[in-house]
Design a protein around this motif. Structure first.
Motif, mmCIF file in Angstrom:
data_model
loop_
_atom_site.group_PDB
_atom_site.id
_atom_site.type_symbol
_atom_site.label_atom_id
_atom_site.label_comp_id
_atom_site.label_asym_id
_atom_site.label_seq_id
_atom_site.Cartn_x
_atom_site.Cartn_y
_atom_site.Cartn_z
ATOM 1 N N UNK A 20 35.071 40.681 57.037
ATOM 2 C CA UNK A 20 35.600 41.994 56.716
ATOM 3 C C UNK A 20 35.014 42.497 55.414
ATOM 4 N N UNK A 21 35.463 43.668 54.939
ATOM 5 C CA UNK A 21 34.949 44.203 53.680
ATOM 6 C C UNK A 21 35.171 43.245 52.515
ATOM 7 N N UNK A 22 34.132 43.019 51.736
ATOM 8 C CA UNK A 22 34.215 42.187 50.538
ATOM 9 C C UNK A 22 33.439 42.900 49.428
ATOM 10 N N UNK A 23 33.509 42.354 48.208
ATOM 11 C CA UNK A 23 32.771 42.898 47.064
ATOM 12 C C UNK A 23 32.272 41.713 46.244
ATOM 13 N N UNK A 24 31.145 41.167 46.670
ATOM 14 C CA UNK A 24 30.612 39.941 46.094
ATOM 15 C C UNK A 24 29.307 40.256 45.362
ATOM 16 N N UNK A 25 29.313 40.158 44.021
ATOM 17 C CA UNK A 25 28.139 40.495 43.215
ATOM 18 C C UNK A 25 27.274 39.258 43.013
ATOM 19 N N UNK A 26 25.961 39.415 43.292
ATOM 20 C CA UNK A 26 24.986 38.354 43.083
ATOM 21 C C UNK A 26 23.976 38.824 42.044
ATOM 22 N N UNK A 27 23.822 38.116 40.903
ATOM 23 C CA UNK A 27 22.958 38.601 39.823
ATOM 24 C C UNK A 27 21.470 38.413 40.072
ATOM 25 N N UNK A 28 21.078 37.520 40.954
ATOM 26 C CA UNK A 28 19.661 37.268 41.196
ATOM 27 C C UNK A 28 19.129 36.150 40.326
ATOM 28 N N UNK A 29 17.987 35.604 40.738
ATOM 29 C CA UNK A 29 17.351 34.483 40.047
ATOM 30 C C UNK A 29 15.923 34.891 39.695
ATOM 31 N N UNK A 30 15.497 34.652 38.442
ATOM 32 C CA UNK A 30 14.149 34.989 38.020
ATOM 33 C C UNK A 30 13.160 33.973 38.576
ATOM 34 N N UNK A 31 12.111 34.481 39.262
ATOM 35 C CA UNK A 31 11.121 33.625 39.910
ATOM 36 C C UNK A 31 9.731 34.175 39.591
ATOM 37 N N UNK A 32 8.784 33.334 39.110
ATOM 38 C CA UNK A 32 7.419 33.820 38.880
ATOM 39 C C UNK A 32 6.711 34.067 40.205
ATOM 40 N N UNK A 33 5.910 35.136 40.241
ATOM 41 C CA UNK A 33 5.169 35.479 41.446
ATOM 42 C C UNK A 33 3.727 35.775 41.061
ATOM 43 N N UNK A 34 2.807 34.970 41.566
ATOM 44 C CA UNK A 34 1.416 35.189 41.252
ATOM 45 C C UNK A 34 1.119 34.932 39.786
#
Length: 320
Positions: A20-34
Motif C-alpha cells: 500500500x502507500x508508503x513514504x520511504x526515503x532512500x538517500x543513495x550511495x556514492x559510487x565511482x563511475x569511469x
C-alpha cells in the motif's frame, strides 16, 4: 551505463506482490563511475531492489567538467534489460555494437534494449558542455522478452503535459495522464521528468495499480507531504489515485512507476538473468569475445568482467 564495481553483489530481486502507500526515503550511495564521474546509486539499495520493472537508478551531477574529460565509460556488455539515458545538462555520446552512434542531449531519450546481448560505451564528447547532470536507469525485461533482438532508439521529441498549478511533465517512457512516450516498453510502467515552478501546489493523477518512486533532481520539493532533497529517492508504494506535489522554489524530480514486477531475477554486474547459469554464460561470452559484438570508435579497451562470487547465484523474491 555500466556497473563498474569489481566485486558486484548478486542482486536477488523481483516478485512479492504489492504494498500500500508508503513514504520511504532512500538517500543513495556514492559510487565511482569511469575515470572522473561519481554517481548516487538509488536502486538497488538495502531496502528495495525494484520499482515496477525499474531495477537500477544512478543520479549524477550537476558536475563541473569544463576542464575534465567528463563521463568516460568504456565498452561493456548488457543482457536482459533496457538502459534509459536522461540528461538535464550536458551531452553523452553513445556507441554500441549494432553500429549506433548518437549524441544524447538534455530532455532527449536514449533507449537501448539489450535483449539477448549488446555492448555499448558512453562518453562526454570532445568540446563538451561545462556541466553534466542526469540519470541513468535500467528496466528489467520480462521473461518472454529477455531474449529480444537488441535495439537502440533516440527520441528527440517527447510528449509534455501540464498538470496545472505550476507542474510540467515530460513523459520519458510509458504513459502518464493520457500522454504516451514513443519509446518501446515491454511491461506496464512510466518514467517522467517533472518540473515544479515556485509556488506549485497540485495533485498529479497516478495509477493505483502501479508502485511509484520519486527521485529529486534539483531544488527541494514536497511529495505527499515529504520534503525531498536533491539526490534522494522516495519510495511511495501502490494504492494511490493521485500524488500531491508542492514546491516553494523551482525544482525538478523524476517519477518512476510500474506494475510490481512479479518475476524472480538475478542482477549481477551488467546482466539480468533468471539463473546462475544465465549469468555465468553471459560472463564467459563477454570474456571470449562472442555474442555481444564489438563497439567501434571508442578510444580505449573494453571493460573486463569481474570474477563471479564463490557461491551460486540464486533468484529470489524482492528483498524487504
Amino acid at each position: 551505463m555500466s556497473n563498474l564495481d569489481l566485486k558486484p553483489a548478486p542482486n536477488l530481486c523481483g516478485g512479492n506482490g504489492r504494498t500500500g502507500p508508503v513514504r520511504d526515503v532512500q538517500p543513495g550511495k556514492l559510487v565511482p563511475l569511469g575515470e572522473s564521474t561519481v554517481v548516487r546509486r538509488l536502486l538497488p539499495n538495502l531496502g528495495r531492489r525494484m520499482v515496477g520493472a525499474w531495477c537500477f537508478v544512478d543520479h549524477y551531477g550537476p558536475d563541473d567538467i569544463a576542464d575534465e574529460p567528463g563521463m568516460q565509460v568504456p565498452p561493456h556488455p548488457h543482457m536482459g534489460l533496457q538502459t534509459v539515458s536522461w540528461l538535464r545538462e550536458g551531452e553523452v555520446l553513445h556507441r554500441d555494437s549494432l553500429g549506433s552512434v548518437q549524441t544524447v542531449r538534455p530532455r532527449e531519450l536514449g533507449l537501448m534494449t539489450s535483449g539477448r546481448a549488446i555492448a555499448h560505451s558512453e562518453e562526454s564528447p570532445h568540446g563538451h558542455a561545462p556541466l553534466l547532470h542526469g540519470a541513468q536507469l535500467w528496466v528489467a525485461l520480462p521473461g518472454e522478452h529477455r531474449d529480444a533482438a537488441p535495439a537502440f532508439e533516440h527520441h528527440a521529441e517527447l510528449p509534455v503535459i501540464s498538470g496545472g498549478g505550476g507542474l510540467s511533465a515530460t513523459v520519458i517512457l510509458g504513459e502518464l495522464a493520457g500522454a504516451t512516450s514513443p519509446g518501446t516498453t515491454y511491461s506496464p510502467l512510466v518514467g517522467a521528468d517533472l518540473t515544479l515552478a515556485a509556488g506549485t501546489d497540485t495533485r498529479l493523477p497516478v495509477d493505483p495499480d502501479f508502485e511509484y518512486a520519486a527521485l529529486a533532481i534539483s531544488g527541494e520539493s514536497e511529495i505527499d507531504g515529504i520534503r525531498l532533497a536533491p539526490g534522494a529517492l522516495l519510495y511511495l508504494g501502490c494504492g494511490r489515485n493521485e500524488l500531491p506535489l508542492r514546491a516553494d522554489s523551482d525544482s525538478s524530480l523524476m517519477l518512476l512507476g510500474g506494475e510490481p514486477f512479479e518475476e524472480d531475477i538475478v542482477m549481477w554486474w551488467n546482466f539480468i538473468g533468471r539463473t546462475h547459469e544465465d549469468i555465468a554464460q553471459a560472463r564467459a561470452d563477454w570474456t571470449d569475445g562472442s555474442r555481444f559484438g564489438k563497439v567501434q570508435g571508442y578510444d580505449g579497451a573494453p571493460l573486463s568482467a569481474p570474477e563471479l562470487p564463490p557461491l551460486p547465484l540464486k533468484p529470489r523474491g524482492r528483498a524487504r
